[in-house]
Scaffold this motif. Structure first.
Motif, PDB file in Angstrom:
ATOM      1  N   LEU A   1       0.884  -1.389  -0.022  1.00  0.00           N
ATOM      2  CA  LEU A   1      -0.051  -0.098   0.053  1.00  0.00           C
ATOM      3  C   LEU A   1       0.928   1.121  -0.039  1.00  0.00           C
ATOM      4  N   GLU A   2       2.035   1.119   0.950  1.00  0.00           N
ATOM      5  CA  GLU A   2       2.968   2.440   1.093  1.00  0.00           C
ATOM      6  C   GLU A   2       3.545   2.596  -0.416  1.00  0.00           C
ATOM      7  N   PHE A   3       3.965   1.774  -1.054  1.00  0.00           N
ATOM      8  CA  PHE A   3       4.613   2.042  -2.359  1.00  0.00           C
ATOM      9  C   PHE A   3       3.744   2.527  -3.268  1.00  0.00           C
ATOM     10  N   PHE A   4       2.302   2.052  -3.443  1.00  0.00           N
ATOM     11  CA  PHE A   4       1.432   2.194  -4.289  1.00  0.00           C
ATOM     12  C   PHE A   4       1.039   3.755  -4.139  1.00  0.00           C
ATOM     13  N   GLN A   5       1.002   4.299  -2.866  1.00  0.00           N
ATOM     14  CA  GLN A   5       0.873   5.656  -2.642  1.00  0.00           C
ATOM     15  C   GLN A   5       1.863   6.296  -2.887  1.00  0.00           C
ATOM     16  N   GLU A   6       3.044   5.983  -2.837  1.00  0.00           N
ATOM     17  CA  GLU A   6       4.335   7.038  -3.310  1.00  0.00           C
ATOM     18  C   GLU A   6       4.202   7.086  -4.746  1.00  0.00           C
ATOM     19  N   ALA A   7       4.109   5.656  -5.387  1.00  0.00           N
ATOM     20  CA  ALA A   7       4.068   5.854  -6.931  1.00  0.00           C
ATOM     21  C   ALA A   7       3.168   6.684  -7.636  1.00  0.00           C
ATOM     22  N   ARG A   8       1.793   6.722  -6.812  1.00  0.00           N
ATOM     23  CA  ARG A   8       0.583   7.566  -7.270  1.00  0.00           C
ATOM     24  C   ARG A   8       1.015   9.279  -7.445  1.00  0.00           C
ATOM     25  N   ASP A   9       1.989   9.473  -6.224  1.00  0.00           N
ATOM     26  CA  ASP A   9       2.397  10.882  -6.012  1.00  0.00           C
ATOM     27  C   ASP A   9       3.400  11.225  -7.112  1.00  0.00           C
ATOM     28  N   LEU A  10       3.849  10.250  -7.859  1.00  0.00           N
ATOM     29  CA  LEU A  10       4.860  10.378  -8.957  1.00  0.00           C
ATOM     30  C   LEU A  10       4.052  10.788 -10.220  1.00  0.00           C
ATOM     31  N   LEU A  11       2.820  10.439 -10.534  1.00  0.00           N
ATOM     32  CA  LEU A  11       2.228  10.310 -11.678  1.00  0.00           C
ATOM     33  C   LEU A  11       1.362  11.682 -11.985  1.00  0.00           C
ATOM     34  N   ASN A  12       1.602  12.077 -13.313  1.00  0.00           N
ATOM     35  CA  ASN A  12       0.892  13.128 -13.816  1.00  0.00           C
ATOM     36  C   ASN A  12      -0.584  12.874 -13.838  1.00  0.00           C
ATOM     37  N   ASP A  13      -1.471  13.990 -14.225  1.00  0.00           N
ATOM     38  CA  ASP A  13      -2.823  13.848 -14.345  1.00  0.00           C
ATOM     39  C   ASP A  13      -2.908  12.638 -15.415  1.00  0.00           C
ATOM     40  N   GLY A  14      -3.692  11.489 -15.169  1.00  0.00           N
ATOM     41  CA  GLY A  14      -4.066  10.734 -16.046  1.00  0.00           C
ATOM     42  C   GLY A  14      -2.891   9.656 -16.269  1.00  0.00           C
ATOM     43  N   GLY A  15      -1.936   9.736 -15.496  1.00  0.00           N
ATOM     44  CA  GLY A  15      -0.961   8.798 -15.474  1.00  0.00           C
ATOM     45  C   GLY A  15      -1.014   7.375 -14.741  1.00  0.00           C
ATOM     46  N   ILE A  16      -0.415   6.462 -15.158  1.00  0.00           N
ATOM     47  CA  ILE A  16      -0.968   4.990 -14.805  1.00  0.00           C
ATOM     48  C   ILE A  16       0.628   4.408 -14.127  1.00  0.00           C
ATOM     49  N   LEU A  17       0.053   3.451 -13.114  1.00  0.00           N
ATOM     50  CA  LEU A  17       1.164   2.565 -12.490  1.00  0.00           C
ATOM     51  C   LEU A  17       0.694   1.185 -13.039  1.00  0.00           C
ATOM     52  N   VAL A  18       1.803   0.202 -13.279  1.00  0.00           N
ATOM     53  CA  VAL A  18       1.868  -0.879 -13.874  1.00  0.00           C
ATOM     54  C   VAL A  18       2.769  -1.821 -12.949  1.00  0.00           C
ATOM     55  N   VAL A  19       2.183  -3.008 -12.528  1.00  0.00           N
ATOM     56  CA  VAL A  19       2.726  -3.934 -11.825  1.00  0.00           C
ATOM     57  C   VAL A  19       2.506  -5.204 -12.242  1.00  0.00           C
ATOM     58  N   SER A  20       3.375  -6.353 -12.038  1.00  0.00           N
ATOM     59  CA  SER A  20       2.895  -7.524 -12.613  1.00  0.00           C
ATOM     60  C   SER A  20       3.321  -8.854 -11.567  1.00  0.00           C
ATOM     61  N   ILE A  21       2.478  -9.937 -11.471  1.00  0.00           N
ATOM     62  CA  ILE A  21       3.100 -11.144 -10.803  1.00  0.00           C
ATOM     63  C   ILE A  21       2.629 -12.381 -11.630  1.00  0.00           C
ATOM     64  N   SER A  22       3.179 -13.525 -11.317  1.00  0.00           N
ATOM     65  CA  SER A  22       2.835 -14.517 -11.797  1.00  0.00           C
ATOM     66  C   SER A  22       1.503 -15.191 -11.267  1.00  0.00           C
ATOM     67  N   SER A  23       0.836 -16.160 -12.148  1.00  0.00           N
ATOM     68  CA  SER A  23      -0.535 -16.403 -11.820  1.00  0.00           C
ATOM     69  C   SER A  23      -0.844 -17.744 -12.569  1.00  0.00           C
ATOM     70  N   SER A  24      -2.202 -17.939 -12.558  1.00  0.00           N
ATOM     71  CA  SER A  24      -2.806 -19.152 -13.402  1.00  0.00           C
ATOM     72  C   SER A  24      -3.686 -19.031 -14.486  1.00  0.00           C
ATOM     73  N   ALA A  25      -3.226 -19.568 -15.502  1.00  0.00           N
ATOM     74  CA  ALA A  25      -3.899 -19.164 -16.691  1.00  0.00           C
ATOM     75  C   ALA A  25      -5.356 -19.329 -16.859  1.00  0.00           C
ATOM     76  N   VAL A  26      -5.758 -20.684 -16.167  1.00  0.00           N
ATOM     77  CA  VAL A  26      -7.210 -21.290 -16.596  1.00  0.00           C
ATOM     78  C   VAL A  26      -7.663 -21.508 -14.908  1.00  0.00           C
ATOM     79  N   TYR A  27      -7.126 -21.474 -13.998  1.00  0.00           N
ATOM     80  CA  TYR A  27      -7.821 -21.635 -12.795  1.00  0.00           C
ATOM     81  C   TYR A  27      -7.089 -20.676 -11.438  1.00  0.00           C
ATOM     82  N   ILE A  28      -8.102 -20.178 -10.813  1.00  0.00           N
ATOM     83  CA  ILE A  28      -7.656 -19.341  -9.742  1.00  0.00           C
ATOM     84  C   ILE A  28      -8.271 -20.011  -8.556  1.00  0.00           C
TER      85      ILE A  28
END
Length: 780
Positions: free
Chosen positions: A402-429
């Protein structure tokens, strides 16, 4: 037991021997931690287990030593044989760790299971730490007469070992680790210890064992010197690195291995491609434009007009080059580990090298989390792409909180986006995967009102504070991409469909939105890291799923209620059944030293996690951190010996004050971590002061508890063993509970409250004993 009579030169050698034991202990801890972090894929879970195994070995060794020292006819000879044993054990243990995957038959490419970690770590670590504990009562025994009394003799040994630990940790961190390998460190350390041991044997020991000690010491010293002088130590290091690598990836040729301040880095080569592994875990492959190119185009198409980009990690494999095909004005690339740039530079293709040298690209060789904190309010970006590995360690988890996402949000211009990724499962959650990926989704939603997720083997999360920016609509993304006239052979408008197949998108959204039990991942309560432990166990056999799931349901009040119940039972039993003040004093002193030992190591682990969250390079600093804690022990022990034990006092009251200090500090540390001024110059040095304070409190207590327990007994050896054992049993419990349960499940705040409550129980017992003793003295 009679007091030994030594010459001044002998006392100097004895003092140096005990200091070197402390140095060996700290360097051994640090080496074993660094070696096991590689074998266990950098997962800091092993820190708690390693410390716990170490402390358990010391506790058992000290307890056994306290009994054996009574029976030993020549304690000085036993002391020297134990010092020699330390020189033999550590190189063997480091070698065993590098061959561990072979020894426990782990299949290639598979993680070592958590149960294997739990049983293998103690078997590897405890032989050395057992001898460290065993030698302490003998050290105190041969030091009889060094000071004015038994308790101060014990305190003197404790202080000297702590000074040695400080020296060992500091020298390792700033001298040995940056310049030499593990085996070079071992050879140099062993040589110094053996030279001093030979002095003791030649000028002190006149026993029948003298020839044996001389022969073994000279032989081992000759081997150490030969390895260093001939250069064979480097070949030995290379041999075991190769064997460790083969246990991970036998089909990939080892190209280079190096240690950075963050981790161990290895480059392997197969069929013209280079693969990079960090602490044994796969990081990325290069050249690999056909994997990273599509990711670059997907990320930048999620923004209507990206001009400024912050890329945190993962820019070496080809991602930067593809991003530069867009009309961007600035790309700040933060590499979490600058050593990665240095070690890969000679292998990356010319096109990748040219991309990194582009005028629009600025490389920041600094920890990504620290960079984001430092530039808040200064830099602004259209896209912040956190391209780091999965949160499989506490170090990586801090990029998903949460803290990092808040810090990253403060770096964004208006309409800016944050992108992160993690490994997951293709067919079953499933339950575990859903909790894992869902915790990231839930945490992002706490910061951004608009969050989308791509389905598949890798989930990409796109978050924005404004509507109409991030989207799963294929037509919108295709329109944005085609409007930029990008020329590339690794991506086209048809590549969007595999990322955002409509049916799978709906399935993913439904799976996440239907979960009402998703938890928020924070710096102080790293739940995503805990879910990754569940996945680790699941992928390596699932032997602990039930236990780990049950642990995940633990609440803070369970621990507080258990401590309160113990306190009530203890006070009731003592007051109603027993009435033996001397025995009660001994119990309370042992319990106090055990709870303080628990608090000392628990707070050290908590501060290590906090340091990792802020600065990100605990791998390099672990030696200094341990050394600072030991410095605190030395300072506290010296104050007790030189000031408190100088005259007779109300020792129970003094002990109560010290335990009360630990209670207060356990609570204050919550505020320190929450409001720590990381952005000020010198903040790192100030943080290190926090590491010293638990050591000072523990060091203050050790001689005082020894004085209470020793009473009028003349032989300090057994008491040294009992008190040292109690200290390390408490520390063992603190390490195992803090690393596995308290921090991952209750968070830093909850862990500190449990520590304060446990020491609070000890404080109540001591206050009760003070009152009872005063009442008994007033009674006619």
């Amino acid at each position: 037991m009679s007091t030994y009579t030594y010459t001044k030169r002998t006392w100097y050698s004895l003092v140096l021997a005990v200091i070197l034991i402390g140095a060996q202990a700290t360097i051994a801890q640090v080496l074993l931690v660094r070696e096991l972090l590689v074998v266990f894929y950098g997962n800091e879970l092993c820190l708690g287990i390693i410390f716990a195994a170490w402390l358990l070995g010391v506790a058992v060794g000290a307890g056994v030593g306290g009994r054996l020292v009574r029976r030993a006819e020549n304690r000085f000879v036993v002391f020297m044989f134990l010092v020699l044993a330390l020189c033999l054990l550590l190189p063997m243990q480091v070698s065993i760790i590098r061959l561990l995957r072979y020894l426990i038959d782990v299949p290639y490419g598979q993680q070592i299971s958590i149960p294997s970690l739990l049983w293998a770590s103690p078997l590897i670590i405890m032989p050395f730490s057992f001898v460290i504990g065993l030698v302490f009562p003998f050290s105190a025994s041969v030091f009889k007469g060094f000071t004015r009394g038994g308790a101060t003799d014990i305190g003197a040994v404790y202080i000297l070992e702590s000074i040695g630990s400080l020296i060992g940790g500091t020298v390792f961190t700033f001298v040995l680790a940056p310049r030499g390998s593990s085996y070079e460190t071992l050879a140099i350390l062993t040589g110094i210890v053996l030279v001093n041991l030979l002095v003791l044997i030649l000028f002190v020991s006149k026993t029948s064992c003298r020839k044996v000690l001389l022969g073994m010491s000279i032989s081992l010293l000759a081997v150490s010197l030969w390895l260093v002088v001939s250069g064979d130590v480097k070949r030995l290091e290379a041999f075991f690195i190769e064997k460790r690598w083969e246990s991970f990836n036998p089909q990939i040729a080892l190209v280079e291995s190096a240690d950075s301040r963050y981790q161990n880095i290895v480059i392997g080569k197969e069929q013209g491609q280079y693969s990079v592994y960090c602490n044994g875990q796969y990081a990325f492959t290069f050249p690999n434009r056909y994997e990273y190119g599509p990711v670059a185009h997907l990320v930048l198409s999620e923004h209507p007009a990206p001009r400024s980009i912050l890329l945190v990690g993962g820019g070496i494999g080809g991602l930067v080059g593809e991003m530069l095909r867009y009309p961007i004005e600035k790309l700040d690339y933060v590499e979490l580990d600058p050593k990665l740039l240095e070690i890969t530079e000679k292998y990356i293709p010319e096109e990748n090298r040219a991309a990194l040298a582009d005028g629009r690209v600025e490389i920041f060789p600094v920890d990504g989390r620290y960079f984001v904190k430092k530039v808040r309010g200064k830099n602004k970006y259209d896209v912040v792409f956190t391209n780091v590995p999965d949160p499989s360690t506490a170090a990586l988890n801090r990029f998903y909180t949460l803290e990092f996402f808040q810090e990253a949000r403060d770096l964004l211009n208006d309409g800016g986006i944050l992108v992160v990724s993690i490994s997951s499962s293709a067919v079953y959650i499933g339950e575990v995967v859903g909790s894992y990926t869902g915790s990231i989704y839930k945490t992002l939603q706490e910061v951004f009102p608009y969050v989308i997720v791509t389905p598949g083997q890798i989930n990409y999360y796109f978050a924005s504070s404004e509507p109409g920016v991030v989207t799963t609509d294929l037509d919108t993304l295709i329109s944005r991409y085609n409007g930029r006239n990008i020329e590339t052979d690794v991506f086209s408008q048809y590549h969007f469909l595999p990322f955002l197949e409509p049916a799978q998108v709906r399935f993913m959204e439904k799976s996440l939105e239907s979960r009402r039990d998703l938890r928020i991942n924070t710096d102080s309560k790293p739940v995503t890291y805990f879910y990754n432990l569940l996945l680790w166990d699941q992928f390596s056999g699932g032997q602990l799923q039930g236990l780990l799931t049950s642990l995940g349901r633990l609440k803070l009040w369970y621990f507080l209620a258990a401590i309160g119940l113990f306190l009530v039972i203890r006070l009731s039993v003592v007051n109603l059944v027993f009435n033996n003040i001397p025995k009660e004093k001994k119990f309370d002193s042992i319990f106090a030293i055990a709870t303080t030992g628990f608090a000392g190591i628990a707070l050290e682990i908590i501060l290590i996690f906090a340091f990792q969250n802020i600065y990100g390079y605990v791998y390099e600093m672990i030696g200094l951190i341990v050394a600072l804690f030991m410095m605190g022990l030395a300072v506290g022990g010296y104050i007790s010996n030189a000031v408190l034990l100088k005259r007779e006092r109300d020792w129970l009251r003094i002990l109560a004050y010290i335990v009360g200090g630990m209670v207060v500090y356990s609570l204050v540390i919550i505020l320190f971590i929450k409001w720590f001024p990381y952005h000020y110059p010198g903040s790192g040095a100030f943080f290190m002061v926090l590491m010293v304070i638990p050591g000072i409190i523990t060091g203050l207590e050790f001689p005082v508890a020894s004085r209470i327990y020793l009473g009028d007994e003349p032989d300090s050896g057994p008491t040294a063993g009992i008190i040292n054992s109690a200290d390390h049993i408490g520390a063992f419990s603190g390490a195992i509970l803090t690393g596995i349960v308290l921090v991952p499940i209750l968070g830093v705040d909850g862990a500190c409250l449990v520590i304060a409550a446990l020491n609070g129980a000890s404080l109540v017992l001591l206050i009760s004993m003070v009152i009872k003793t005063k009442s008994a003295q007033r009674a006619p």
